[in-house]
Design an enzyme around this catalytic site. Structure first.
Site, PDB file in Angstrom:
ATOM      1  N   CYS A 174      -3.972   0.752  -2.690  1.00 52.24           N
ATOM      2  CA  CYS A 174      -3.858  -0.475  -1.889  1.00 52.24           C
ATOM      3  C   CYS A 174      -2.789  -1.409  -2.454  1.00 52.24           C
ATOM      4  CB  CYS A 174      -5.181  -1.232  -1.879  1.00 52.24           C
ATOM      5  SG  CYS A 174      -6.481  -0.432  -0.941  1.00 52.24           S
ATOM      6  N   CYS A 213     -10.591  -3.086  -4.420  1.00 52.02           N
ATOM      7  CA  CYS A 213      -9.637  -4.127  -4.838  1.00 52.02           C
ATOM      8  C   CYS A 213     -10.363  -5.390  -5.274  1.00 52.02           C
ATOM      9  CB  CYS A 213      -8.635  -4.416  -3.726  1.00 52.02           C
ATOM     10  SG  CYS A 213      -7.472  -3.051  -3.512  1.00 52.02           S
ATOM     11  N   GLU A 260      -2.963  -4.595  -3.102  1.00 51.47           N
ATOM     12  CA  GLU A 260      -3.466  -5.493  -4.155  1.00 51.47           C
ATOM     13  C   GLU A 260      -3.437  -4.807  -5.510  1.00 51.47           C
ATOM     14  OE1 GLU A 260      -4.768  -4.700  -1.259  1.00 51.47           O
ATOM     15  OE2 GLU A 260      -6.288  -6.131  -0.591  1.00 51.47           O
ATOM     16  N   ASN A 313       0.850  -1.195   0.000  1.00 49.18           N
ATOM     17  CA  ASN A 313       0.000   0.000   0.000  1.00 49.18           C
ATOM     18  C   ASN A 313       0.886   1.246   0.000  1.00 49.18           C
ATOM     19  OD1 ASN A 313       0.632  -0.812   2.686  1.00 49.18           O
ATOM     20  ND2 ASN A 313      -1.052   0.369   3.525  1.00 49.18           N
ATOM     21  N   ILE A 314       0.418   2.247  -0.717  1.00 51.83           N
ATOM     22  CA  ILE A 314       1.172   3.496  -0.870  1.00 51.83           C
ATOM     23  C   ILE A 314       0.218   4.642  -0.561  1.00 51.83           C
ATOM     24  CG2 ILE A 314       2.552   4.916  -2.443  1.00 51.83           C
ATOM     25  CD1 ILE A 314       2.973   2.287  -4.129  1.00 51.83           C
ATOM     26  N   GLU A 315       0.420   5.241   0.618  1.00 42.98           N
ATOM     27  CA  GLU A 315      -0.503   6.287   1.064  1.00 42.98           C
ATOM     28  C   GLU A 315      -0.070   7.665   0.552  1.00 42.98           C
ATOM     29  OE1 GLU A 315      -0.998   5.676   5.315  1.00 42.98           O
ATOM     30  OE2 GLU A 315      -2.213   3.905   4.919  1.00 42.98           O
ATOM     31  N   CYS A 323     -10.222  -4.721   0.130  1.00 44.84           N
ATOM     32  CA  CYS A 323     -11.301  -3.733   0.203  1.00 44.84           C
ATOM     33  C   CYS A 323     -12.203  -3.892  -1.020  1.00 44.84           C
ATOM     34  CB  CYS A 323     -10.724  -2.311   0.277  1.00 44.84           C
ATOM     35  SG  CYS A 323     -10.163  -1.661  -1.313  1.00 44.84           S
TER      36      CYS A 323
HETATM   37  N1  THU Z   1      -5.327  -1.324   2.376  1.00 37.95           N
HETATM   38  C1  THU Z   1      -4.774  -2.156   1.448  1.00 37.95           C
HETATM   39  O1  THU Z   1      -3.626  -1.969   1.036  1.00 37.95           O
HETATM   40  N2  THU Z   1      -5.518  -3.177   0.984  1.00 37.95           N
HETATM   41  C2  THU Z   1      -6.802  -3.429   1.391  1.00 37.95           C
HETATM   42  O2  THU Z   1      -7.478  -4.231   0.776  1.00 37.95           O
HETATM   43  C3  THU Z   1      -7.316  -2.761   2.575  1.00 37.95           C
HETATM   44  C4  THU Z   1      -6.680  -1.453   2.872  1.00 37.95           C
HETATM   45  C5  THU Z   1      -4.526  -0.192   2.867  1.00 37.95           C
HETATM   46  C6  THU Z   1      -4.982   1.150   2.399  1.00 37.95           C
HETATM   47  C7  THU Z   1      -4.451   2.053   3.479  1.00 37.95           C
HETATM   48  O3  THU Z   1      -3.113   2.389   3.193  1.00 37.95           O
HETATM   49  C8  THU Z   1      -4.453   1.181   4.731  1.00 37.95           C
HETATM   50  O4  THU Z   1      -4.560  -0.152   4.280  1.00 37.95           O
HETATM   51  C9  THU Z   1      -5.573   1.487   5.710  1.00 37.95           C
HETATM   52  O5  THU Z   1      -6.801   1.497   5.068  1.00 37.95           O
END
Ligand code: THU
Length: 132
Positions: free
Chosen positions: A53, A89, A55, A42-44, A86
């Protein structure tokens, strides 16, 4: 491909998670139909909605390299529970899934669940609906 190997790749990818805001680290590993593995984390973003996300990072890497069918995808988030993809995804997995795509929710290399897309996204809207 053994499930444990794919989970191990997802765990490795999780180390690169860029999640300074949520502190929630996620890693994913996609196995393509022709046996290649693409990983992602994941890259915020300071503008939260721009977050990607794990995935989707992994899937977009695979697709952008020409691999459009996902045989399996492993996802690892927290270690004290299984992290499900999520909704967005799940929809992206549906776009590139085949009939028997396996979705592996890993806690660790030897503790994971294996799900089908229909189990996690029943009644998915797909390209087939656009042909109706
Ligand atoms: N996140 C994912 O990378 N994959 C998911 O399916 C659920 C959420 C990440 C997004 C965000 O960076 C962190 O988890 C919290 O939501």
């Amino acid at each position: 491909m053994e499930y444990d190997k794919l989970v191990s790749k997802a765990l490795e990818a999780r180390k690169n998670s860029y999640s300074p805001y949520s502190k929630f680290k996620v890693g994913a590993a996609v196995l393509t139909e022709d046996g290649k593995i693409y990983t992602g984390c994941n890259i915020e973003n300071a503008s939260y909605g721009a977050t990607n996300c794990a995935e989707r990072t992994a899937i977009f890497k695979a697709v952008s390299e020409g691999h459009k069918t996902i045989k399996a995808i492993a996802i690892v988030g927290v270690e004290n529970g299984y992290t499900y993809p999520c909704g967005i995804c799940r929809q992206v997995i549906a776009e590139f899934a085949s009939e028997d795509t396996e979705i592996i929710l890993g806690k660790s290399e030897n503790d994971y669940l294996v799900k089908t897309l229909d189990e996690i996204l029943p009644g998915a809207f797909t390209k087939k609906d656009l042909e109706k």
